[in-house]
Structure formats: C-alpha cells, structure tokens
Design an enzyme around this catalytic site. Sequence first.
Site, PDB file in Angstrom:
ATOM      1  N   TYR A   1     -10.212   5.306 -12.261  1.00  0.00           N
ATOM      2  CA  TYR A   1     -10.144   6.128 -11.043  1.00  0.00           C
ATOM      3  C   TYR A   1      -9.647   7.551 -11.277  1.00  0.00           C
ATOM      4  O   TYR A   1      -9.234   8.220 -10.330  1.00  0.00           O
ATOM      5  CB  TYR A   1      -9.203   5.538  -9.977  1.00  0.00           C
ATOM      6  CG  TYR A   1      -8.827   4.093  -9.973  1.00  0.00           C
ATOM      7  CD1 TYR A   1      -9.650   3.159  -9.330  1.00  0.00           C
ATOM      8  CD2 TYR A   1      -7.626   3.647 -10.522  1.00  0.00           C
ATOM      9  CE1 TYR A   1      -9.266   1.830  -9.259  1.00  0.00           C
ATOM     10  CE2 TYR A   1      -7.239   2.318 -10.442  1.00  0.00           C
ATOM     11  CZ  TYR A   1      -8.070   1.412  -9.817  1.00  0.00           C
ATOM     12  OH  TYR A   1      -7.699   0.099  -9.722  1.00  0.00           O
TER      13      TYR A   1
ATOM     14  N   GLY B   1       0.744  -1.250   0.000  1.00  0.00           N
ATOM     15  CA  GLY B   1       0.000   0.000   0.000  1.00  0.00           C
ATOM     16  C   GLY B   1       0.772   1.298   0.000  1.00  0.00           C
ATOM     17  O   GLY B   1       0.167   2.374  -0.093  1.00  0.00           O
TER      18      GLY B   1
ATOM     19  N   CYS C   1     -13.358   3.125 -28.883  1.00  0.00           N
ATOM     20  CA  CYS C   1     -14.632   3.788 -29.147  1.00  0.00           C
ATOM     21  C   CYS C   1     -15.355   4.089 -27.843  1.00  0.00           C
ATOM     22  O   CYS C   1     -16.423   3.532 -27.567  1.00  0.00           O
ATOM     23  CB  CYS C   1     -15.482   2.916 -30.047  1.00  0.00           C
ATOM     24  SG  CYS C   1     -14.645   2.554 -31.576  1.00  0.00           S
TER      25      CYS C   1
ATOM     26  N   GLU D   1       3.810  -6.711   1.747  1.00  0.00           N
ATOM     27  CA  GLU D   1       3.428  -7.077   0.380  1.00  0.00           C
ATOM     28  C   GLU D   1       3.395  -5.892  -0.569  1.00  0.00           C
ATOM     29  O   GLU D   1       2.325  -5.522  -1.057  1.00  0.00           O
ATOM     30  CB  GLU D   1       2.024  -7.674   0.397  1.00  0.00           C
ATOM     31  CG  GLU D   1       1.864  -8.865   1.269  1.00  0.00           C
ATOM     32  CD  GLU D   1       0.417  -9.275   1.403  1.00  0.00           C
ATOM     33  OE1 GLU D   1       0.169 -10.476   1.502  1.00  0.00           O
ATOM     34  OE2 GLU D   1      -0.473  -8.397   1.410  1.00  0.00           O
ATOM     35  N   PRO D   2       4.525  -5.287  -0.848  1.00  0.00           N
ATOM     36  CA  PRO D   2       4.502  -4.166  -1.793  1.00  0.00           C
ATOM     37  C   PRO D   2       4.222  -4.643  -3.215  1.00  0.00           C
ATOM     38  O   PRO D   2       4.750  -5.664  -3.659  1.00  0.00           O
ATOM     39  CB  PRO D   2       5.916  -3.598  -1.700  1.00  0.00           C
ATOM     40  CG  PRO D   2       6.761  -4.749  -1.257  1.00  0.00           C
ATOM     41  CD  PRO D   2       5.884  -5.588  -0.362  1.00  0.00           C
TER      42      PRO D   2
ATOM     43  N   ARG E   1       2.695  -1.954  -6.014  1.00  0.00           N
ATOM     44  CA  ARG E   1       2.929  -0.700  -6.725  1.00  0.00           C
ATOM     45  C   ARG E   1       4.324  -0.115  -6.472  1.00  0.00           C
ATOM     46  O   ARG E   1       5.014   0.273  -7.401  1.00  0.00           O
ATOM     47  CB  ARG E   1       1.864   0.302  -6.248  1.00  0.00           C
ATOM     48  CG  ARG E   1       1.775   1.574  -7.045  1.00  0.00           C
ATOM     49  CD  ARG E   1       0.841   2.563  -6.317  1.00  0.00           C
ATOM     50  NE  ARG E   1      -0.481   2.022  -6.068  1.00  0.00           N
ATOM     51  CZ  ARG E   1      -1.492   2.071  -6.937  1.00  0.00           C
ATOM     52  NH1 ARG E   1      -1.325   2.643  -8.113  1.00  0.00           N
ATOM     53  NH2 ARG E   1      -2.665   1.563  -6.630  1.00  0.00           N
TER      54      ARG E   1
ATOM     55  N   TYR F   1      -0.150  -2.007 -12.356  1.00  0.00           N
ATOM     56  CA  TYR F   1      -1.566  -1.978 -12.720  1.00  0.00           C
ATOM     57  C   TYR F   1      -1.807  -1.368 -14.103  1.00  0.00           C
ATOM     58  O   TYR F   1      -2.805  -0.676 -14.324  1.00  0.00           O
ATOM     59  CB  TYR F   1      -2.389  -1.254 -11.640  1.00  0.00           C
ATOM     60  CG  TYR F   1      -2.142  -1.822 -10.255  1.00  0.00           C
ATOM     61  CD1 TYR F   1      -2.548  -3.116  -9.946  1.00  0.00           C
ATOM     62  CD2 TYR F   1      -1.464  -1.100  -9.279  1.00  0.00           C
ATOM     63  CE1 TYR F   1      -2.292  -3.659  -8.696  1.00  0.00           C
ATOM     64  CE2 TYR F   1      -1.202  -1.647  -8.023  1.00  0.00           C
ATOM     65  CZ  TYR F   1      -1.622  -2.926  -7.748  1.00  0.00           C
ATOM     66  OH  TYR F   1      -1.375  -3.470  -6.518  1.00  0.00           O
TER      67      TYR F   1
HETATM   68  C1  PLP Z   1      -3.077  -5.209  -3.962  1.00  0.00           C
HETATM   69  C2  PLP Z   1      -2.573  -5.831  -2.753  1.00  0.00           C
HETATM   70  C3  PLP Z   1      -1.271  -5.569  -2.329  1.00  0.00           C
HETATM   71  C4  PLP Z   1      -0.356  -4.604  -3.014  1.00  0.00           C
HETATM   72  O1  PLP Z   1      -0.778  -3.283  -2.872  1.00  0.00           O
HETATM   73  P1  PLP Z   1       0.127  -2.099  -3.428  1.00  0.00           P
HETATM   74  O2  PLP Z   1      -0.660  -0.890  -3.140  1.00  0.00           O
HETATM   75  O3  PLP Z   1       0.277  -2.331  -4.896  1.00  0.00           O
HETATM   76  O4  PLP Z   1       1.416  -2.132  -2.705  1.00  0.00           O
HETATM   77  C5  PLP Z   1      -0.827  -6.241  -1.215  1.00  0.00           C
HETATM   78  N1  PLP Z   1      -1.603  -7.135  -0.549  1.00  0.00           N
HETATM   79  C6  PLP Z   1      -2.859  -7.394  -0.941  1.00  0.00           C
HETATM   80  C7  PLP Z   1      -3.654  -8.374  -0.188  1.00  0.00           C
HETATM   81  C8  PLP Z   1      -3.391  -6.760  -2.044  1.00  0.00           C
HETATM   82  O5  PLP Z   1      -4.645  -7.017  -2.406  1.00  0.00           O
END
Ligand code: PLP
Length: 431
Positions: free
Chosen positions: A334, A248, A361, A290-291, A293, A390
């Site tokens: 978004y 995140g 289109c 869990e990075p 992005r 993404y």
């Molecule tokens: C999408 C997601 C992430 C990665 O989020 P980023 O904003 O891309 O870092 C990590 N864990 C879970 C469960 C997700 O759904």
Amino acid sequence: MLSKNITVSADGTLLFAGFNTVELANKYGTPLYLFDEELIRERMREYKNALTDFFSTDSVPEYASKAFSCKRIYEIAAEEGINVDVVSVGELYTAYKAGFPTGNCFFHGNNKTDEDIIFAIELGIGCFVVDNLDELYAINRIAEEKGICQNVILRVTPGIDPHTHKKISTGSVESKFGMAIETGDAFNGVEAALSLSNLKLHGFHCHIGSQIFESQPFVTAAEVMVSFMVDVKKMFGYTADTLNLGGGFGVRYVENDPIINYRERIEEVAVKVKKICENENFPLPRILMEPGRSLVADAGMTLYTVGSVKEIEGYTNYVSVDGGMTDNPRYALYESEYTVYNASNAGAEPDYVATIAGRCCESGDLIQENVKIKKPCRGDIIAVATTGAYNYSMASNYNRVARPPVVMLSKDGDYLAVKRETLDDIIALDV
Ligand SMILES: *Cc1c(COP(=O)(O)O)cnc(C)c1O
C-alpha cells in the site's frame, strides 16, 4: 523523534524503550523485531479504562490479533484482562496454546469453513462474529450436532466511507464483509438468527476500516448501529445486549501524522451512543471495541544491517538492508509511510536522501523511498519505527528468507518471544 519511546544516547546510538538498539542488534542479529511491552500494556489499559469509564463495567476491548500474533501477545492480553479477536484457526490455536481463555475469543472472518467452526466450538470459542447467512446456518447446524447453544453476533455493514486506503476500508455497502443495512440483508440476518434454536444472538458488529484519523466516521458508525438496533427492536421485538464497534484508530507512522488521544475518541463515541439510547429509551448495550494497530504499532521497531550504499548518479541512492518485503510487505502492498533512522548514528543531522531497499528479487521490494537519514555505510544499523502491526503477522518466506525473531523489551529486561527461523525450519515441510 516520532514517539516518546524513541530517544538517542549520549554517544549517538538510537534507543528504543530505553534499550540500546545497536547492542540488541549485536546480541540477537538482524533483521530483528523489537516490541516495547510496557507500551502495549499501557495501551491495553487505556482502552479498557476508557470503555469501562464511559460505557459500562462489562465493556471491554478485544485485541484484533491479526495485527501481531504469537503466544506471548496472548499471554499479555490475558494478564491485562482483555478479550481477543481471531480470524483463523491458526490464531485461535496460538491463543489456546498460550493459555488464553478461549471463552474470551471472538472468531471473525468472511469465510469460516465447517472445519473452522467445528475446531472453534471444540476449543470453546466465546462468540462467532457471523459474516453471512450461509455461515449462520452452518454454525447453527454444527452447534446442534454438538448439542450446544452458540453465542453469536452479526457483522453489519453500516455504509460508511472512512476516508482511508481503499484496501483497508471495510464499512461501505459493497464491502466483501458483513450484511448491509441499506440492502435489507442485515435485517434478514437478524430474522434468521432469531429463528435458529442453537444460536444465541447477542447483538451486532461493525468495523469500518483501518488507519483512520478522523473522529467523525466512528461517531457516525456508532449512530447508524444504535439506530439499527432500535429498528431491530421495533421490527422483531428483540433487544440486543452487545454492540461491537470494531477497530481502526490511526497511528503515527511519520511526523506529519496527527497524535490521537484514544480515550477522548472513545468518549466522543460514548456521548453519541448514550444520547441515542436515552432518546429511544433503549438499554445501553455492552460496548466492545477491537483495536489492532493502535495497541501494537508504535510498540514495534525493526532493525536491519546495511549491506551496501549504491548511488545511481542523477537518480536514486539505494541503501540495501538484510530484510525487506519478507518482514515488512506494507510499502509494496500500500505504499505505507515509515520513519527510518540510522540507529548507529542517530544523533547526527540527517544529510542523505535514500531509498531503503530489501534483498528480494523484486524491484518493488522497498521499505521506503526518499527518506532523510545520516549517510550510512556497510555495517550500520537501520531502524524502522512503528512496525509493530501488520509486519511480523504479514511476514513471508519469499525467496526462502528466514523470518526474524521477536524480542520483547520489558521493565525486567529484553527477552526472546519468537525465535529466528532456521534453514532447517525453512525445509521442515518439504517431503
Ligand atoms: C483488522 C480488524 C480490526 C483491527 O483493525 P485496526 O485498524 O488494526 O485497529 C478490528 N476488527 C476487524 C473485524 C478487523 O478486520
């Protein structure tokens, strides 16, 4: 320039990771996705070192591969010694075919079918991140049928509003993901998991959302999660050994976005987690993050060729390019911000306000509205920065448009990681 890997050559063409973008466009055609491999590796190491320095040596980042998935990225993750997250059998299969050790894969998602669970167990999935009770029982049943004991962690919703776009906010009580602490569902999940004999519960997971710039939501989430683990220990006598804090962290799409130091952010979280563990006399868990992005976004750039410049007097100047929502649906989804360059003429002062339009289109098929660039003409190369996350993974064949190739830029040169889709690929499944 937006990021250190974007520069301008002496003759005014845009360079990405030191490579001439106009030459790459000529060599591979457009639209074209570029990836700065060295930057991806640098980021993976930054996360890995921060987690091992501030937590424990077995703490490790997991690349959330939904951000950008192809065989090559799993090879890079394997070489850098990090884990990966998958959210579908498609991602898992890609990792497996790339030779990624499936024991280091975590399987996410809020609806895993029996077929998904069977497939993942047969491939030797390391751990399921369990979203709900139905799934918990299904994994236990299938593990029993297979005669194994399956590692799991439970996804918990900590009840946090991370101040990001509603569609990418996932940590609040009403989220479709996980089991909420507030409602008691998370405790019911623990009780059930501990009672099932073909599951080995390792701990808990939370993910509060994406593209978050503030540090407080992460610190608060960690605090809520560790307190939850302490409560679970008191209630059930069970001590979790793993805490997964999700992804995140925000990335810089436009000049106004702040630059985040991920190492410092991780240290802030570590200080909080260690303090609570010490106060509560709770053993410091293995920490996973869990990075998605923040590992790949600014390592990516998309190149297009301009087809037309249309000036609607008193309204808008449209610069139409040879891609659009099919390779980057994020503005349509978004209204995501992006920085745009006229790569053919990047040294000149931007003098022209334009809306960059795709060729589908749909009136909503726009890459960005009202950007300032050097006025382009047909044939110029347009570069859109920070498209590593993404974009390719969200690409579609709408209007039967072929998906662009992925080219990696490494210290040994440029090479193809994903080929351009052909017209025959497009009809390949038609009977
Ligand atoms: C999408 C997601 C992430 C990665 O989020 P980023 O904003 O891309 O870092 C990590 N864990 C879970 C469960 C997700 O759904």
